[in-house]
Design a protein around this motif. Structure first.
Motif, short mmCIF file in Angstrom:
data_model
loop_
_atom_site.label_atom_id
_atom_site.label_comp_id
_atom_site.label_asym_id
_atom_site.label_seq_id
_atom_site.Cartn_x
_atom_site.Cartn_y
_atom_site.Cartn_z
N VAL A 416 0.86 -1.18 0.00
CA VAL A 416 0.00 0.00 0.00
C VAL A 416 0.90 1.24 0.00
O VAL A 416 1.62 1.47 0.96
N ASP A 417 0.84 1.98 -1.08
CA ASP A 417 1.67 3.17 -1.22
C ASP A 417 1.11 4.28 -0.34
O ASP A 417 -0.02 4.74 -0.55
N PRO A 418 1.87 4.75 0.66
CA PRO A 418 1.32 5.76 1.58
C PRO A 418 1.06 7.10 0.91
O PRO A 418 0.29 7.92 1.44
N ARG A 419 1.66 7.35 -0.25
CA ARG A 419 1.41 8.61 -0.93
C ARG A 419 -0.01 8.73 -1.43
O ARG A 419 -0.49 9.82 -1.71
N GLU A 420 -0.71 7.60 -1.53
CA GLU A 420 -2.07 7.60 -2.07
C GLU A 420 -3.11 7.23 -1.03
O GLU A 420 -4.26 6.92 -1.37
N PHE A 421 -2.75 7.23 0.23
CA PHE A 421 -3.69 6.85 1.28
C PHE A 421 -4.81 7.89 1.34
O PHE A 421 -4.57 9.07 1.32
#
Length: 421
Positions: A416-421
């Motif tokens: 899960v890419d945190p930049r897109e949370f």
């Protein structure tokens, strides 16, 4: 009800203009976050949740609201856009959607007689869909999604993803119904509140911080051999070196048993306090009172080390843990130590009230991450659609299933890419 042609004549979709549209979009976001039913809340794969989305858990809801840069969740992608919908003669902004195209791993490998390498594919992410509560059921969401898909397909995206919650019937009806997105993955959101006291890390465990180049090499070595890690971004080194990645931490045993396999754990910490706010609503009065009493007791008797929880019924920030991985018989214990270390790092930021991670339900780390059930959620649904069949097939080898939408959930990592949370 009029035809789609008639509707499209009064709905005009164009790209967002910062100087012209910022105030109107911010007001639209605010109107969609006041708890009205039918909100088109959504989240992208690799995103935690969408703007204003509600994660329901045991009668409570966790609201996630974006702050600051309107492009924050898509800006890192080389191709990204925000579209706004205008309606009527006065060109009122009544809808918005964001989209980006990025390279991610498909979760399997292409093979040859000598080598294996991870397969990457162009993935479109649709997120942040909002329609004014006073202009719903006019086809505005349909027009926005169709235009966003066309924009992504023109840039070579093989698949499109969106995410929502299982309880968000309007969002599922739109994407799974009208646009034929298929439910794909079900990540777990695991949250743990940050309290005033340091969490104890066993002296038998050593925690080290890896510099970004070494961290990138470590993740490459850990994730590539299995071929089971999905949604790993092709620009992982840039993510690990990002200014909001506070560090990648490795935990090992100080005195390992040489007769046992090597044990270790690794994770990275992302500071999301500057890009989003969370808030808990719907909590029973008794729970609110008990948490307030615990804070008061801890304030007057800190030696009791009461795990007092910050006031999460007001907007608060969070640190996101990503890239969680463990190995060896002591791996779970070492990962718990890393989570405690992340908690202690978060204590230094007054804006951070919760440390959280999104992980795959089949990932062994899910059982090792400390979390409180009331701050956690298993309601998220990631959906996927083949957007460009020719591009999707060109990325597949002869011995691979060329349709990612029908593959079973992996036993490994759901990144899960945190930049897109």
């Amino acid at each position: 009800m009029g035809s789609e042609e008639e509707i499209s004549m009064v709905i005009r979709v164009r790209e967002f203009i910062m100087e012209k549209d910022l105030t109107a979009v911010e007001e639209l976001e605010r109107r969609c976050q006041v708890g009205l039913s039918g909100d088109q809340g959504d989240r992208t794969s690799g995103d935690g949740s969408g703007n204003g989305k509600k994660k329901k858990k045991r009668g409570m809801s966790l609201h996630v609201e974006q702050i600051g840069d309107p492009f924050a969740r898509v800006r890192h992608a080389p191709d990204h856009v925000m579209l706004v919908a205008e309606y009527g003669e006065e060109d009122e902004v009544v809808g918005v959607i964001k989209a980006c195209v990025r390279m991610v791993s498909r979760g399997n490998t292409t093979s040859s007689s000598k080598t294996k390498k991870r397969k990457f594919v162009k993935m479109a992410c649709l997120l942040g869909l909002r329609v004014s509560p006073t202009h719903r059921r006019l086809g505005i969401a349909t027009v926005l999604v169709r235009r966003a898909e066309a924009w992504c397909a023109a840039r070579g995206a093989a698949y499109a993803t969106m995410a929502t919650t299982a309880s968000n019937a309007p969002s599922l009806a739109l994407f799974a119904g009208r646009f034929a997105y298929a439910p794909f993955r079900r990540p777990l959101f695991l949250g743990h509140p940050v309290h005033r006291h340091r969490a104890r890390v066993p002296r038998a465990h050593r925690v080290m911080q890896l510099p970004p180049p070494l961290a990138a090499a470590a993740y490459t070595a850990l994730l590539s051999p299995t071929g089971a890690a999905e949604f790993v971004p092709a620009d992982l080194p840039a993510l690990l070196a990002h200014k909001l990645t506070l560090g990648t931490c490795l935990a090992i045993e100080r005195n390992p048993d040489p007769a046992l396999p090597l044990s270790f754990a690794v994770l990275s910490i992302w500071d999301a306090t500057r890009s989003l706010r969370l808030r808990v609503s719907g909590a029973p009065p008794l729970l609110r009172a008990s948490l307030a009493a615990a804070r008061e007791l801890d304030r007057h008797a800190p030696w009791l080390r009461v795990p007092s929880v910050p006031d999460v019924f007001r907007p608060f920030g969070t640190y996101l843990l990503y890239g969680l991985h463990m190995s060896g018989p002591e791996g779970p214990a070492l990962l718990r130590s890393l989570c405690r270390h992340a908690h202690n790092v978060a204590r230094n930021n007054p804006a951070c009230a919760v440390v959280a991670a999104d992980v795959g339900p089949n990932d062994p780390v899910a059982a090792a991450v400390p979390h409180w059930p009331r701050f956690s959620c298993d309601d998220d649904v990631w959906c996927i659609k083949k957007l460009n069949a020719a591009t999707a097939n060109s990325n597949a080898s002869d011995d691979d299933d060329d349709d990612w939408t029908t593959t079973a959930p992996p036993a490994g990592v759901l990144f899960v890419d945190p930049r897109e949370f």
